[in-house]
Structure formats: C-alpha cells, structure tokens
Design a protein around this motif. Structure first.
Motif, mmCIF file in Angstrom:
data_model
loop_
_atom_site.group_PDB
_atom_site.id
_atom_site.type_symbol
_atom_site.label_atom_id
_atom_site.label_comp_id
_atom_site.label_asym_id
_atom_site.label_seq_id
_atom_site.Cartn_x
_atom_site.Cartn_y
_atom_site.Cartn_z
ATOM 1 N N LYS A 1 0.574 -1.253 -0.210
ATOM 2 C CA LYS A 1 0.125 -0.078 -0.154
ATOM 3 C C LYS A 1 0.888 1.305 -0.198
ATOM 4 O O LYS A 1 1.838 1.281 0.522
ATOM 5 C CB LYS A 1 -0.556 0.211 1.432
ATOM 6 C CG LYS A 1 -1.856 -1.081 1.367
ATOM 7 C CD LYS A 1 -2.778 -1.230 1.936
ATOM 8 C CE LYS A 1 -4.196 -2.267 2.086
ATOM 9 N NZ LYS A 1 -4.535 -2.249 3.011
ATOM 10 N N THR B 1 0.129 3.962 6.213
ATOM 11 C CA THR B 1 -0.338 3.490 7.200
ATOM 12 C C THR B 1 1.003 1.977 6.221
ATOM 13 O O THR B 1 1.893 1.661 7.083
ATOM 14 C CB THR B 1 -1.410 1.987 7.280
ATOM 15 O OG1 THR B 1 -2.171 3.464 7.720
ATOM 16 C CG2 THR B 1 -1.549 1.097 7.755
ATOM 17 N N GLY B 2 0.891 1.880 4.946
ATOM 18 C CA GLY B 2 2.159 1.393 4.347
ATOM 19 C C GLY B 2 3.201 2.388 4.491
ATOM 20 O O GLY B 2 4.348 1.391 4.954
ATOM 21 N N GLU C 1 3.608 3.803 7.418
ATOM 22 C CA GLU C 1 4.536 3.453 8.766
ATOM 23 C C GLU C 1 5.039 1.413 8.975
ATOM 24 O O GLU C 1 6.232 1.476 9.435
ATOM 25 C CB GLU C 1 3.165 3.621 9.800
ATOM 26 C CG GLU C 1 2.414 4.886 9.686
ATOM 27 C CD GLU C 1 1.565 5.106 10.903
ATOM 28 O OE1 GLU C 1 1.325 4.231 11.746
ATOM 29 O OE2 GLU C 1 0.466 5.774 10.192
ATOM 30 N N ALA C 2 4.466 0.543 8.505
ATOM 31 C CA ALA C 2 5.099 -0.330 8.048
ATOM 32 C C ALA C 2 6.202 -0.860 7.263
ATOM 33 O O ALA C 2 6.667 -1.169 7.801
ATOM 34 C CB ALA C 2 4.170 -1.190 7.428
ATOM 35 N N LYS D 1 -3.151 -12.392 5.557
ATOM 36 C CA LYS D 1 -2.746 -11.593 6.729
ATOM 37 C C LYS D 1 -1.992 -12.276 7.578
ATOM 38 O O LYS D 1 -1.183 -12.032 8.978
ATOM 39 C CB LYS D 1 -3.194 -10.349 6.827
ATOM 40 C CG LYS D 1 -3.251 -9.197 8.089
ATOM 41 C CD LYS D 1 -3.906 -8.578 8.330
ATOM 42 C CE LYS D 1 -4.074 -7.552 9.524
ATOM 43 N NZ LYS D 1 -4.933 -6.634 9.865
ATOM 44 N N ASP E 1 0.034 -3.161 17.079
ATOM 45 C CA ASP E 1 -0.954 -2.456 15.644
ATOM 46 C C ASP E 1 0.717 -2.556 15.485
ATOM 47 O O ASP E 1 0.467 -2.380 13.875
ATOM 48 C CB ASP E 1 -1.396 -0.926 16.590
ATOM 49 C CG ASP E 1 -2.370 -0.704 17.139
ATOM 50 O OD1 ASP E 1 -3.579 -2.180 17.120
ATOM 51 O OD2 ASP E 1 -2.427 0.103 17.537
ATOM 52 N N ASP E 2 1.707 -2.346 16.055
ATOM 53 C CA ASP E 2 2.853 -2.788 14.724
ATOM 54 C C ASP E 2 3.216 -3.576 13.879
ATOM 55 O O ASP E 2 3.280 -4.226 12.857
ATOM 56 C CB ASP E 2 4.157 -2.098 15.485
ATOM 57 C CG ASP E 2 4.528 -1.272 15.927
ATOM 58 O OD1 ASP E 2 3.637 0.079 15.688
ATOM 59 O OD2 ASP E 2 5.386 -0.514 16.586
ATOM 60 N N ASP F 1 0.297 -5.820 13.409
ATOM 61 C CA ASP F 1 -1.039 -5.908 12.790
ATOM 62 C C ASP F 1 -0.181 -4.747 10.841
ATOM 63 O O ASP F 1 -0.441 -5.847 9.970
ATOM 64 C CB ASP F 1 -2.403 -4.935 12.943
ATOM 65 C CG ASP F 1 -3.376 -5.411 12.660
ATOM 66 O OD1 ASP F 1 -3.540 -6.545 12.242
ATOM 67 O OD2 ASP F 1 -4.303 -4.812 12.156
ATOM 68 N N LYS F 2 0.210 -3.898 11.501
ATOM 69 C CA LYS F 2 0.965 -2.570 10.218
ATOM 70 C C LYS F 2 1.424 -3.748 9.418
ATOM 71 O O LYS F 2 1.301 -3.876 8.057
ATOM 72 C CB LYS F 2 1.046 -1.746 10.725
ATOM 73 C CG LYS F 2 -0.009 -0.613 11.109
ATOM 74 C CD LYS F 2 1.194 0.849 12.073
ATOM 75 C CE LYS F 2 -0.379 1.820 12.558
ATOM 76 N NZ LYS F 2 0.487 1.764 13.201
ATOM 77 N N GLU G 1 -0.319 -7.144 7.567
ATOM 78 C CA GLU G 1 -0.802 -6.688 6.411
ATOM 79 C C GLU G 1 -0.571 -6.017 5.338
ATOM 80 O O GLU G 1 -0.461 -6.157 3.944
ATOM 81 C CB GLU G 1 -2.015 -5.148 6.531
ATOM 82 C CG GLU G 1 -2.973 -4.679 5.707
ATOM 83 C CD GLU G 1 -4.107 -3.843 6.079
ATOM 84 O OE1 GLU G 1 -4.301 -2.627 5.274
ATOM 85 O OE2 GLU G 1 -4.108 -3.864 7.506
ATOM 86 N N TRP G 2 0.618 -5.098 5.347
ATOM 87 C CA TRP G 2 1.939 -4.629 4.347
ATOM 88 C C TRP G 2 2.677 -5.847 3.221
ATOM 89 O O TRP G 2 2.572 -6.150 2.184
ATOM 90 C CB TRP G 2 2.468 -3.731 5.047
ATOM 91 C CG TRP G 2 3.557 -2.861 4.156
ATOM 92 C CD1 TRP G 2 3.223 -1.645 3.009
ATOM 93 C CD2 TRP G 2 5.425 -3.276 4.379
ATOM 94 N NE1 TRP G 2 4.498 -2.188 2.800
ATOM 95 C CE2 TRP G 2 5.705 -2.829 3.314
ATOM 96 C CE3 TRP G 2 6.389 -4.024 4.609
ATOM 97 C CZ2 TRP G 2 7.331 -2.651 2.695
ATOM 98 C CZ3 TRP G 2 7.197 -4.038 4.741
ATOM 99 C CH2 TRP G 2 7.760 -3.737 2.882
#
Length: 110
Positions: free
Chosen positions: A34, A38-39, A41-42, A75, A97-98, A100-101, A104-105
């Motif tokens: 992405k 968020t992408g 950040e990941a 994921k 959360d990190d 999870d990000k 997903e990425w």
C-alpha cells in the motif's frame, strides 16, 4: 599492547553489532504494498525491526526473501509468524498495532 588490541576489537564488535541491528536511512522496501500512511508506517517499522535479517529490499539475507510473501501466506498467517516466530526467527520482534500493520503490508506483497 594486548589491552589496547582487545579494546579495539571489542569496540569494533560493538559498532558492527549496532549497525546490524539498526534501521535508519531511506531504503527501497520493494514494490507492491500500500502507498498510504499505514503502508509507510509499516515500511518504517520493517526497516527498523526486520531489515537486518530480511534485507531492506525484502530479498532476504539471514532471513528468507519476503518480496512475494503475500502470495504464500495470508495476513493472519504472517501475523502468527510475527507473534510466535518460525525457524530462526524469534517470537515477538514486533508487537501490538505495529505487528498488525507490518502483517497487512507484507500480505500485499504478491
């Protein structure tokens, strides 16, 4: 003389060890994924926590190549690997959360 040599070797080892663990710098984290905040950040989290083993370009090193990991794992499967580890990868390198990000990425890497 021996004391100076030992100090030099230990100092060099410390610097090399810290360099291997560090993130920083803008590295190409591979195509796909992405192109959102968020992408981004990941990618930064991956760069800081994972790139020393998986490479800044996701092509591997000590750890496996992750350029197309999303075509192999979902994921949730990637999140499970992040939480529990696998093979030589230790559990809990990324949490909350990190994790999870990043899962997903990485799942978008196909």
């Amino acid at each position: 003389m021996k004391k100076k040599l030992l100090t030099l070797l230990l100092g060099t080892s410390l610097v090399m060890g810290l360099a291997a663990c560090g993130g920083g710098g803008n590295k190409d984290t591979g195509g796909g994924g992405k192109d959102t905040a968020t992408g981004d950040e990941a990618a930064k989290i991956f760069d800081q926590k994972c790139s020393s083993c998986h490479g800044g370009d996701l092509k591997g090193g000590v750890g496996p190549n992750l350029t197309k990991v999303g075509s192999k794992y979902s994921k949730d499967e990637i999140l499970d690997i992040i939480h529990n580890g696998r093979g030589g990868m230790p559990a809990g390198v990324i949490t909350g959360d990190d994790a999870d990000k990043v899962a997903e990425w990485l799942s978008a890497k196909k």
